[in-house]
Design a protein around this motif. Structure first.
Motif, PDB file in Angstrom:
ATOM      1  N   CYS A  58       0.841  -1.205   0.000  1.00  0.00           N
ATOM      2  CA  CYS A  58       0.000   0.000   0.000  1.00  0.00           C
ATOM      3  C   CYS A  58       0.874   1.252   0.000  1.00  0.00           C
ATOM      4  CB  CYS A  58      -0.926   0.018   1.216  1.00  0.00           C
ATOM      5  SG  CYS A  58      -2.420  -0.945   1.013  1.00  0.00           S
ATOM      6  N   GLY A  59       0.562   2.162  -0.876  1.00  0.00           N
ATOM      7  CA  GLY A  59       1.317   3.401  -1.005  1.00  0.00           C
ATOM      8  C   GLY A  59       2.479   3.301  -1.964  1.00  0.00           C
ATOM      9  N   SER A  60       2.690   2.137  -2.575  1.00  0.00           N
ATOM     10  CA  SER A  60       3.849   1.966  -3.457  1.00  0.00           C
ATOM     11  C   SER A  60       3.788   2.849  -4.695  1.00  0.00           C
ATOM     12  CB  SER A  60       3.981   0.506  -3.890  1.00  0.00           C
ATOM     13  OG  SER A  60       4.313  -0.293  -2.799  1.00  0.00           O
ATOM     14  N   LEU A  64       6.626   5.549  -5.430  1.00  0.00           N
ATOM     15  CA  LEU A  64       7.428   5.601  -6.656  1.00  0.00           C
ATOM     16  C   LEU A  64       7.225   6.922  -7.398  1.00  0.00           C
ATOM     17  CD1 LEU A  64       6.979   1.919  -7.847  1.00  0.00           C
ATOM     18  CD2 LEU A  64       9.024   2.961  -6.848  1.00  0.00           C
ATOM     19  N   TYR A  65       5.989   7.448  -7.374  1.00  0.00           N
ATOM     20  CA  TYR A  65       5.724   8.755  -7.978  1.00  0.00           C
ATOM     21  C   TYR A  65       6.601   9.817  -7.301  1.00  0.00           C
ATOM     22  CZ  TYR A  65       3.247  13.100  -9.053  1.00  0.00           C
ATOM     23  OH  TYR A  65       2.932  14.371  -9.461  1.00  0.00           O
ATOM     24  N   SER A  66       6.655   9.773  -5.970  1.00  0.00           N
ATOM     25  CA  SER A  66       7.476  10.735  -5.237  1.00  0.00           C
ATOM     26  C   SER A  66       8.955  10.564  -5.571  1.00  0.00           C
ATOM     27  CB  SER A  66       7.253  10.581  -3.737  1.00  0.00           C
ATOM     28  OG  SER A  66       5.922  10.912  -3.405  1.00  0.00           O
ATOM     29  N   LEU A  67       9.417   9.329  -5.692  1.00  0.00           N
ATOM     30  CA  LEU A  67      10.825   9.106  -6.054  1.00  0.00           C
ATOM     31  C   LEU A  67      11.133   9.620  -7.454  1.00  0.00           C
ATOM     32  CD1 LEU A  67      11.533   5.556  -4.573  1.00  0.00           C
ATOM     33  CD2 LEU A  67      12.401   7.758  -3.761  1.00  0.00           C
ATOM     34  N   VAL A  68      10.207   9.400  -8.389  1.00  0.00           N
ATOM     35  CA  VAL A  68      10.405   9.897  -9.760  1.00  0.00           C
ATOM     36  C   VAL A  68      10.521  11.420  -9.763  1.00  0.00           C
ATOM     37  CG1 VAL A  68       9.218  10.180 -11.989  1.00  0.00           C
ATOM     38  CG2 VAL A  68       9.383   7.923 -10.943  1.00  0.00           C
ATOM     39  N   LEU A  81       9.264   0.932   3.566  1.00  0.00           N
ATOM     40  CA  LEU A  81       9.904  -0.354   3.271  1.00  0.00           C
ATOM     41  C   LEU A  81      10.321  -0.424   1.801  1.00  0.00           C
ATOM     42  CD1 LEU A  81      10.797  -3.160   4.209  1.00  0.00           C
ATOM     43  CD2 LEU A  81       8.534  -3.994   3.570  1.00  0.00           C
ATOM     44  N   LEU A  82       9.491   0.075   0.910  1.00  0.00           N
ATOM     45  CA  LEU A  82       9.851   0.049  -0.513  1.00  0.00           C
ATOM     46  C   LEU A  82      11.095   0.891  -0.765  1.00  0.00           C
ATOM     47  CD1 LEU A  82       9.322  -0.791  -3.420  1.00  0.00           C
ATOM     48  CD2 LEU A  82       7.758   1.149  -3.620  1.00  0.00           C
ATOM     49  N   VAL A  83      11.154   2.071  -0.171  1.00  0.00           N
ATOM     50  CA  VAL A  83      12.327   2.942  -0.362  1.00  0.00           C
ATOM     51  C   VAL A  83      13.590   2.240   0.121  1.00  0.00           C
ATOM     52  CG1 VAL A  83      13.399   5.137   0.279  1.00  0.00           C
ATOM     53  CG2 VAL A  83      10.954   5.049  -0.208  1.00  0.00           C
ATOM     54  N   LEU A  84      13.506   1.596   1.286  1.00  0.00           N
ATOM     55  CA  LEU A  84      14.673   0.903   1.833  1.00  0.00           C
ATOM     56  C   LEU A  84      14.998  -0.373   1.065  1.00  0.00           C
ATOM     57  CD1 LEU A  84      13.866   1.327   5.627  1.00  0.00           C
ATOM     58  CD2 LEU A  84      15.504   2.633   4.254  1.00  0.00           C
ATOM     59  N   SER A  85      13.995  -0.984   0.438  1.00  0.00           N
ATOM     60  CA  SER A  85      14.204  -2.248  -0.284  1.00  0.00           C
ATOM     61  C   SER A  85      14.733  -2.066  -1.697  1.00  0.00           C
ATOM     62  CB  SER A  85      12.892  -3.028  -0.353  1.00  0.00           C
ATOM     63  OG  SER A  85      12.466  -3.393   0.918  1.00  0.00           O
ATOM     64  N   LEU A  86      14.520  -0.926  -2.315  1.00  0.00           N
ATOM     65  CA  LEU A  86      14.943  -0.748  -3.710  1.00  0.00           C
ATOM     66  C   LEU A  86      16.428  -1.020  -3.926  1.00  0.00           C
ATOM     67  CD1 LEU A  86      12.744   2.237  -4.916  1.00  0.00           C
ATOM     68  CD2 LEU A  86      12.588  -0.166  -5.608  1.00  0.00           C
ATOM     69  N   PRO A  87      17.335  -0.492  -3.083  1.00  0.00           N
ATOM     70  CA  PRO A  87      18.755  -0.837  -3.289  1.00  0.00           C
ATOM     71  C   PRO A  87      19.019  -2.334  -3.118  1.00  0.00           C
ATOM     72  CG  PRO A  87      18.546   1.054  -1.826  1.00  0.00           C
ATOM     73  CD  PRO A  87      17.167   0.516  -2.038  1.00  0.00           C
ATOM     74  N   PHE A 135       4.014   3.179  15.111  1.00  0.00           N
ATOM     75  CA  PHE A 135       3.612   2.340  13.995  1.00  0.00           C
ATOM     76  C   PHE A 135       2.685   3.046  13.009  1.00  0.00           C
ATOM     77  CE2 PHE A 135       4.415  -0.406  17.683  1.00  0.00           C
ATOM     78  CZ  PHE A 135       5.602  -0.963  17.237  1.00  0.00           C
ATOM     79  N   THR A 136       1.960   4.059  13.473  1.00  0.00           N
ATOM     80  CA  THR A 136       1.083   4.794  12.561  1.00  0.00           C
ATOM     81  C   THR A 136       1.907   5.507  11.480  1.00  0.00           C
ATOM     82  OG1 THR A 136       1.092   6.629  14.137  1.00  0.00           O
ATOM     83  CG2 THR A 136      -0.805   5.122  14.206  1.00  0.00           C
ATOM     84  N   GLY A 137       3.179   5.737  11.752  1.00  0.00           N
ATOM     85  CA  GLY A 137       4.061   6.351  10.763  1.00  0.00           C
ATOM     86  C   GLY A 137       4.386   5.426   9.600  1.00  0.00           C
ATOM     87  N   LEU A 138       4.098   4.146   9.749  1.00  0.00           N
ATOM     88  CA  LEU A 138       4.340   3.198   8.652  1.00  0.00           C
ATOM     89  C   LEU A 138       3.186   3.162   7.661  1.00  0.00           C
ATOM     90  CD1 LEU A 138       5.864   0.213  10.667  1.00  0.00           C
ATOM     91  CD2 LEU A 138       7.081   1.933   9.319  1.00  0.00           C
ATOM     92  N   ALA A 139       2.017   3.669   8.065  1.00  0.00           N
ATOM     93  CA  ALA A 139       0.852   3.668   7.169  1.00  0.00           C
ATOM     94  C   ALA A 139       1.047   4.732   6.086  1.00  0.00           C
ATOM     95  CB  ALA A 139      -0.406   3.982   7.974  1.00  0.00           C
ATOM     96  N   PRO A 140       0.525   4.504   4.893  1.00  0.00           N
ATOM     97  CA  PRO A 140       0.676   5.499   3.824  1.00  0.00           C
ATOM     98  C   PRO A 140       0.070   6.842   4.215  1.00  0.00           C
ATOM     99  CG  PRO A 140      -0.215   3.448   2.957  1.00  0.00           C
ATOM    100  CD  PRO A 140      -0.213   3.324   4.449  1.00  0.00           C
TER     101      PRO A 140
END
Length: 141
Positions: A58-60, A64-68, A81-87, A135-140
């Motif tokens: 969720c939020g991916s 990715l839009y923000s990273l672009v 998690l996606l940001v940390l997992s990309l590398p 943990f609420t900081g992990l939600a999109p």
């Protein structure tokens, strides 16, 4: 009719080339389509729509839009998690293509274990649905 076998060098580079092609396509789409805009054509999460629970992905799209658009804080707010997992995913792709720096051998052994990813993804899904800080900081969002 049989399909001709791919050469070993093509088999080695095909996954990396496929992911690179998909990444370029996704970058072009996300450069031109805003997932934050109402009525955008990008799909939303079916699990969230059905249950109200956040899945690990969720939020991916917004991440990715923000990273672009070079918005790292926005990307981290959507799916850290996606940001940390990309590398790590890039390392895994390079490893699959035969590019294996010895420095990363212990890390690659860990990343190659499906149980590691199962624990990370299920744990992340549980944690991002807990209703209290931090943990609420992990939600999109």
């Amino acid at each position: 009719m049989s399909v001709p076998a791919l050469s070993p060098s093509l088999q080695r580079w095909l996954p990396l080339a496929t992911v690179a092609t998909l990444a370029v396509g996704a970058t072009l789409v996300l450069h031109n389509v805003d997932p934050y805009a109402a009525g955008n054509p990008l799909p939303s999460c079916p699990l969230y729509a059905l249950t109200g629970l956040y899945c690990p992905g969720c939020g991916s799209t917004r991440c990715l839009y923000s990273l672009v658009h070079f918005d790292l804080p926005g990307a981290l707010a959507m799916n850290p998690l996606l940001v940390l997992s990309l590398p790590l995913l890039l390392l895994m792709l390079l490893n699959g293509a035969g590019i294996r720096p010895r420095l990363f051998d212990p890390l690659m052994r860990l990343l190659a274990k499906p149980m590691f990813w199962l624990i990370v993804l299920v744990g992340y899904a549980v944690l991002r649905n807990l209703p209290w800080a931090p943990f609420t900081g992990l939600a999109p969002g």
